[in-house]
Design a protein around this motif. Structure first.
Motif, PDB file in Angstrom:
ATOM      1  N   LEU A  50       0.838  -1.199   0.000  1.00 27.57           N
ATOM      2  CA  LEU A  50       0.000   0.000   0.000  1.00 27.57           C
ATOM      3  C   LEU A  50       0.877   1.254   0.000  1.00 27.57           C
ATOM      4  O   LEU A  50       0.642   2.188  -0.773  1.00 27.57           O
ATOM      5  N   ALA A  51       1.904   1.267   0.824  1.00 24.82           N
ATOM      6  CA  ALA A  51       2.807   2.421   0.902  1.00 24.82           C
ATOM      7  C   ALA A  51       3.575   2.608  -0.412  1.00 24.82           C
ATOM      8  O   ALA A  51       3.711   3.735  -0.903  1.00 24.82           O
ATOM      9  N   TRP A  52       4.097   1.525  -0.977  1.00 18.40           N
ATOM     10  CA  TRP A  52       4.829   1.606  -2.244  1.00 18.40           C
ATOM     11  C   TRP A  52       3.943   2.143  -3.358  1.00 18.40           C
ATOM     12  O   TRP A  52       4.333   3.052  -4.102  1.00 18.40           O
ATOM     13  N   LEU A  53       2.741   1.564  -3.502  1.00 17.97           N
ATOM     14  CA  LEU A  53       1.871   1.964  -4.602  1.00 17.97           C
ATOM     15  C   LEU A  53       1.333   3.377  -4.413  1.00 17.97           C
ATOM     16  O   LEU A  53       1.124   4.104  -5.387  1.00 17.97           O
ATOM     17  N   HIS A  54       1.130   3.785  -3.165  1.00 20.65           N
ATOM     18  CA  HIS A  54       0.684   5.153  -2.918  1.00 20.65           C
ATOM     19  C   HIS A  54       1.782   6.145  -3.321  1.00 20.65           C
ATOM     20  O   HIS A  54       1.502   7.164  -3.971  1.00 20.65           O
ATOM     21  N   ALA A  55       3.008   5.855  -2.950  1.00 22.53           N
ATOM     22  CA  ALA A  55       4.126   6.725  -3.328  1.00 22.53           C
ATOM     23  C   ALA A  55       4.267   6.771  -4.858  1.00 22.53           C
ATOM     24  O   ALA A  55       4.512   7.840  -5.435  1.00 22.53           O
ATOM     25  N   LEU A  56       4.085   5.633  -5.502  1.00 23.26           N
ATOM     26  CA  LEU A  56       4.156   5.577  -6.969  1.00 23.26           C
ATOM     27  C   LEU A  56       3.049   6.423  -7.586  1.00 23.26           C
ATOM     28  O   LEU A  56       3.280   7.154  -8.559  1.00 23.26           O
ATOM     29  N   TRP A  57       1.863   6.362  -7.023  1.00 19.23           N
ATOM     30  CA  TRP A  57       0.725   7.140  -7.522  1.00 19.23           C
ATOM     31  C   TRP A  57       0.964   8.643  -7.345  1.00 19.23           C
ATOM     32  O   TRP A  57       0.681   9.438  -8.246  1.00 19.23           O
ATOM     33  N   LEU A  58       1.488   9.039  -6.189  1.00 16.24           N
ATOM     34  CA  LEU A  58       1.794  10.458  -5.962  1.00 16.24           C
ATOM     35  C   LEU A  58       2.825  10.952  -6.977  1.00 16.24           C
ATOM     36  O   LEU A  58       2.691  12.051  -7.540  1.00 16.24           O
ATOM     37  N   ALA A  59       3.843  10.142  -7.222  1.00 13.28           N
ATOM     38  CA  ALA A  59       4.863  10.522  -8.206  1.00 13.28           C
ATOM     39  C   ALA A  59       4.252  10.600  -9.602  1.00 13.28           C
ATOM     40  O   ALA A  59       4.588  11.494 -10.391  1.00 13.28           O
ATOM     41  N   TYR A  60       3.344   9.692  -9.915  1.00 13.24           N
ATOM     42  CA  TYR A  60       2.665   9.721 -11.219  1.00 13.24           C
ATOM     43  C   TYR A  60       1.894  11.031 -11.395  1.00 13.24           C
ATOM     44  O   TYR A  60       1.981  11.685 -12.435  1.00 13.24           O
ATOM     45  N   GLN A  61       1.152  11.417 -10.363  1.00 13.68           N
ATOM     46  CA  GLN A  61       0.379  12.650 -10.434  1.00 13.68           C
ATOM     47  C   GLN A  61       1.288  13.855 -10.658  1.00 13.68           C
ATOM     48  O   GLN A  61       0.962  14.759 -11.437  1.00 13.68           O
ATOM     49  N   GLN A  62       2.415  13.871  -9.985  1.00 11.36           N
ATOM     50  CA  GLN A  62       3.353  14.979 -10.140  1.00 11.36           C
ATOM     51  C   GLN A  62       3.960  15.007 -11.541  1.00 11.36           C
ATOM     52  O   GLN A  62       4.078  16.059 -12.154  1.00 11.36           O
ATOM     53  N   HIS A  63       4.338  13.848 -12.056  1.00  9.70           N
ATOM     54  CA  HIS A  63       5.054  13.812 -13.325  1.00  9.70           C
ATOM     55  C   HIS A  63       4.151  13.872 -14.552  1.00  9.70           C
ATOM     56  O   HIS A  63       4.626  14.114 -15.656  1.00  9.70           O
ATOM     57  N   LYS A  64       2.848  13.673 -14.397  1.00  6.06           N
ATOM     58  CA  LYS A  64       1.949  13.830 -15.548  1.00  6.06           C
ATOM     59  C   LYS A  64       1.452  15.274 -15.651  1.00  6.06           C
ATOM     60  O   LYS A  64       0.850  15.657 -16.638  1.00  6.06           O
ATOM     61  N   SER A 114       9.066  15.618 -20.733  1.00  2.00           N
ATOM     62  CA  SER A 114       9.747  14.388 -20.314  1.00  2.00           C
ATOM     63  C   SER A 114       9.279  13.896 -18.944  1.00  2.00           C
ATOM     64  O   SER A 114       9.816  12.933 -18.422  1.00  2.00           O
ATOM     65  N   GLY A 115       8.257  14.530 -18.373  1.00  2.00           N
ATOM     66  CA  GLY A 115       7.791  14.160 -17.037  1.00  2.00           C
ATOM     67  C   GLY A 115       7.450  12.691 -16.888  1.00  2.00           C
ATOM     68  O   GLY A 115       7.875  12.033 -15.941  1.00  2.00           O
ATOM     69  N   LEU A 116       6.691  12.145 -17.834  1.00  3.98           N
ATOM     70  CA  LEU A 116       6.298  10.738 -17.713  1.00  3.98           C
ATOM     71  C   LEU A 116       7.466   9.788 -17.972  1.00  3.98           C
ATOM     72  O   LEU A 116       7.517   8.699 -17.391  1.00  3.98           O
ATOM     73  N   LEU A 117       8.404  10.190 -18.798  1.00  2.26           N
ATOM     74  CA  LEU A 117       9.596   9.362 -18.982  1.00  2.26           C
ATOM     75  C   LEU A 117      10.378   9.285 -17.675  1.00  2.26           C
ATOM     76  O   LEU A 117      10.846   8.209 -17.279  1.00  2.26           O
ATOM     77  N   VAL A 118      10.487  10.399 -16.988  1.00  4.38           N
ATOM     78  CA  VAL A 118      11.171  10.413 -15.691  1.00  4.38           C
ATOM     79  C   VAL A 118      10.427   9.517 -14.712  1.00  4.38           C
ATOM     80  O   VAL A 118      11.045   8.762 -13.956  1.00  4.38           O
ATOM     81  N   TRP A 119       9.099   9.556 -14.719  1.00  2.00           N
ATOM     82  CA  TRP A 119       8.304   8.689 -13.833  1.00  2.00           C
ATOM     83  C   TRP A 119       8.590   7.228 -14.143  1.00  2.00           C
ATOM     84  O   TRP A 119       8.802   6.433 -13.226  1.00  2.00           O
ATOM     85  N   HIS A 120       8.600   6.843 -15.409  1.00  2.00           N
ATOM     86  CA  HIS A 120       8.896   5.456 -15.778  1.00  2.00           C
ATOM     87  C   HIS A 120      10.290   5.044 -15.307  1.00  2.00           C
ATOM     88  O   HIS A 120      10.460   3.995 -14.692  1.00  2.00           O
ATOM     89  N   ARG A 121      11.261   5.892 -15.608  1.00  2.00           N
ATOM     90  CA  ARG A 121      12.657   5.565 -15.301  1.00  2.00           C
ATOM     91  C   ARG A 121      12.946   5.541 -13.807  1.00  2.00           C
ATOM     92  O   ARG A 121      13.568   4.612 -13.301  1.00  2.00           O
TER      93      ARG A 121
END
Length: 186
Positions: A96-110, A117-124
């Motif tokens: 839950l903690a990992w996926l929440h952090a991933l989701w927050l980063a996704y929101q920031q980078h989209k 290049s925001g989404l590329l940075v999120w992927h990488r």
């Protein structure tokens, strides 16, 4: 000399920030730095495990929608022993903690402010590492589903408390336990 001093004062006056509440011809446009109100700061994101009650439930619901509607259909490769999954992943605090952090980063980078290049940075920088940690063969879901034909869910026990915590817990009952005469002290 006197004229130079007056010009310096005028330049200082023009360069200084407008007084609060002062009128500016640009105030109606809400432009910061031009007499308009400063933009409201977005709320500070908090880790999901620090939330409680309805706030926690709402965040889990929103995260579950993102995981079920976006993350898994796009990035949820086949379930295998090398990449386990759990249909009850919300019950695994670390996942839950990992996926929440991933989701927050996704929101920031989209966000458009992240640039092209925001989404590329999120992927990488985020997606690859988070998915590898969550779905690794020895990771938090390793005791759960390793085949779509055999759904399973089991939360693995964590490490025991440190020796320091055990000493503190052992000292607590003595403080309110019986005294030398056998009578309770509380």
């Amino acid at each position: 000399m006197e004229q130079s001093a007056q010009q310096a004062q005028q330049i200082d006056h023009i360069a200084s920030a407008p007084a609060p509440g002062g009128s500016s011809p640009f105030a109606a446009f809400g432009m910061p730095g031009l007499g308009g109100p400063a933009p409201a700061a977005p709320p500070e994101p908090r880790p999901i495990l620090e939330l409680e009650g309805e706030e926690y439930e709402d965040e889990v619901d929103a995260l579950s929608d993102w995981v079920d509607d976006f993350l898994l259909p796009v990035y949820g490769a086949e379930v295998t022993t090398a990449a386990p999954w759990c249909l009850q992943w919300q019950e695994h605090d670390d996942v839950l903690a990992w996926l929440h952090a991933l989701w927050l980063a996704y929101q920031q980078h989209k966000d458009p402010e992240a640039g092209l290049s925001g989404l590329l940075v999120w992927h990488r920088d985020f997606l690859t590492h988070a998915i590898a940690a969550v779905r690794s063969p020895g990771g938090p879901l390793s005791a759960c589903m390793t085949s779509p034909d055999r759904p399973a869910h089991r939360i693995l026990p964590g490490p025991p408390p440190s020796a320091r915590m055990e000493k503190a817990n052992a000292a607590e009952p003595e403080a309110s336990g019986p005294d030398k005469s056998g009578e309770p002290t509380s």
